[in-house]
Design a protein around this motif. Sequence first.
Motif, PDB file in Angstrom:
ATOM      1  N   GLU A   1     -61.991  48.230 -10.824  1.00 31.17           N
ATOM      2  CA  GLU A   1     -62.331  47.961 -12.092  1.00 31.17           C
ATOM      3  C   GLU A   1     -61.124  47.886 -12.748  1.00 31.17           C
ATOM      4  O   GLU A   1     -61.156  46.695 -13.769  1.00 31.17           O
ATOM      5  CB  GLU A   1     -63.469  49.059 -12.526  1.00 31.17           C
ATOM      6  N   VAL A   2     -60.113  48.518 -12.731  1.00 29.04           N
ATOM      7  CA  VAL A   2     -58.653  48.288 -13.461  1.00 29.04           C
ATOM      8  C   VAL A   2     -58.110  46.954 -13.146  1.00 29.04           C
ATOM      9  O   VAL A   2     -57.893  46.404 -14.213  1.00 29.04           O
ATOM     10  CB  VAL A   2     -57.868  49.419 -13.201  1.00 29.04           C
TER      11      VAL A   2
ATOM     12  N   CYS B   1     -64.726  37.692 -11.330  1.00 23.02           N
ATOM     13  CA  CYS B   1     -64.205  38.708 -10.739  1.00 23.02           C
ATOM     14  C   CYS B   1     -65.688  39.608 -10.157  1.00 23.02           C
ATOM     15  O   CYS B   1     -66.800  39.612 -10.902  1.00 23.02           O
ATOM     16  CB  CYS B   1     -63.666  39.757 -11.561  1.00 23.02           C
TER      17      CYS B   1
ATOM     18  N   ARG C   1     -59.262  39.476 -15.959  1.00 22.90           N
ATOM     19  CA  ARG C   1     -60.220  38.874 -17.016  1.00 22.90           C
ATOM     20  C   ARG C   1     -59.539  38.911 -18.326  1.00 22.90           C
ATOM     21  O   ARG C   1     -59.457  37.737 -19.185  1.00 22.90           O
ATOM     22  CB  ARG C   1     -61.477  39.739 -17.302  1.00 22.90           C
ATOM     23  N   ARG C   2     -58.548  39.713 -18.608  1.00 23.12           N
ATOM     24  CA  ARG C   2     -58.124  39.844 -20.137  1.00 23.12           C
ATOM     25  C   ARG C   2     -56.804  38.983 -20.119  1.00 23.12           C
ATOM     26  O   ARG C   2     -56.269  38.400 -21.005  1.00 23.12           O
ATOM     27  CB  ARG C   2     -58.051  41.207 -20.559  1.00 23.12           C
TER      28      ARG C   2
ATOM     29  N   ALA D   1     -59.596  44.338 -12.114  1.00 21.73           N
ATOM     30  CA  ALA D   1     -60.474  43.297 -12.472  1.00 21.73           C
ATOM     31  C   ALA D   1     -60.320  43.188 -13.837  1.00 21.73           C
ATOM     32  O   ALA D   1     -60.400  41.991 -14.439  1.00 21.73           O
ATOM     33  CB  ALA D   1     -61.851  43.777 -12.285  1.00 21.73           C
ATOM     34  N   GLU D   2     -60.061  44.080 -14.730  1.00 21.18           N
ATOM     35  CA  GLU D   2     -59.851  43.886 -16.270  1.00 21.18           C
ATOM     36  C   GLU D   2     -58.617  43.012 -16.701  1.00 21.18           C
ATOM     37  O   GLU D   2     -58.502  42.372 -17.470  1.00 21.18           O
ATOM     38  CB  GLU D   2     -60.031  45.132 -17.023  1.00 21.18           C
TER      39      GLU D   2
END
Length: 383
Positions: free
Chosen positions: A70-71, A3, A77-78, A73-74
Amino acid sequence: MDCFVLKLQHAEPYLGTTSVTGSAEPLPGYAVRHPWRSIYSPRFETLLVRLTTTSGATGWGEALAPVAPEVPAEVVRRLLAPVLIGADPTRVRPLSAALRDLMRERGHLGGHQGDALAAVDIALWDLAGRLAGLPVHELLGGAFREHVPTYVSGLPSRDDGERGVLAAEWAAKGVERIKLHLGHSVDADLATVDAVRAAAPSVALAVDAHWRYDLSAATRLGRGLAARGVLFLEAPLAPEDLAGHTDLARRIDLPVAVGEALRHRYEFLPWLRERAVGLVQPDVARTGISEAMAVAELAAANHLPIAPHHSVGLGVALAAGLQVSAAAELFTVFEYQPMATVVGQRILAAPLPGGPDGFAVPNGPGLGIEVDDHTVSALSEES
């Protein structure tokens, strides 16, 4: 899966000048730009996703995340990345459906979850196309067109006289369509249309009201615009007001354009059923390619044209939008954002051929672009 959160600075964001820098110096934070209600960033913010196979093949995706990328993106990732590890990357639609179902029963098909899904879906299609050696539009069944016509989005000035000058400059370059970003008041909006029409009589105009009006005012505006031969009225009422848009569409002889706030076929369907929309505007960087094509097919089944929305996405989002525009049967016109295109090409090894009068459909494998990995990594670190 990688990301990359990018925040690209450019000068005078409200006026849309073409001065672009890569500075990471502090800028003012998010703010509301009167008369609109949404918050905006002083920089171009986006989320890029890169999928990589064990053989080294890659696919790129992008989410339209103009604030707080960034939100999503998490979320990638998660929640999304673990599901894709070890999966067959050629099974794009089954994988996208599986990712959609992860949070579906909790009501998370839109918002930041939807943004994350869109980025990964685009990357899956890019990767599948690269593995097959085919452009995405061929994987989608073939292109209806080789050239995607556009309209210029916005005349960045606070003054009608200056807007007229800008419109005349675009007309001199061969531009045939311009969308005005208004919503100041009914009288002010109509005055702007009149001023721009007088300065550039050869240019067809559309109006984006940025959700500013109630039904009564939107009706007056719509009737005034229809009398002036405007192409469409975009986002006239509150974005959740399905009943109001349905009523408005019956009151005015002008297509009501809606779509940028909607993420998937289930949100679009009631708008199509109720004829609350006359011009359907999915934004591929918010829907992903899979859902954009589903929406395009729903629109075609209801004999409604699409005009894909394109906001401040960078080169990956632009390429994805062009692929969908090529493959959609009842496509009409694509949104061209001058500043976003200038900034967005920075992450590509070579710019997409085209401009304010339209784009050639990319025919390379996948999205038909090459992303400059080093530039993306450097800009991500800078951000």
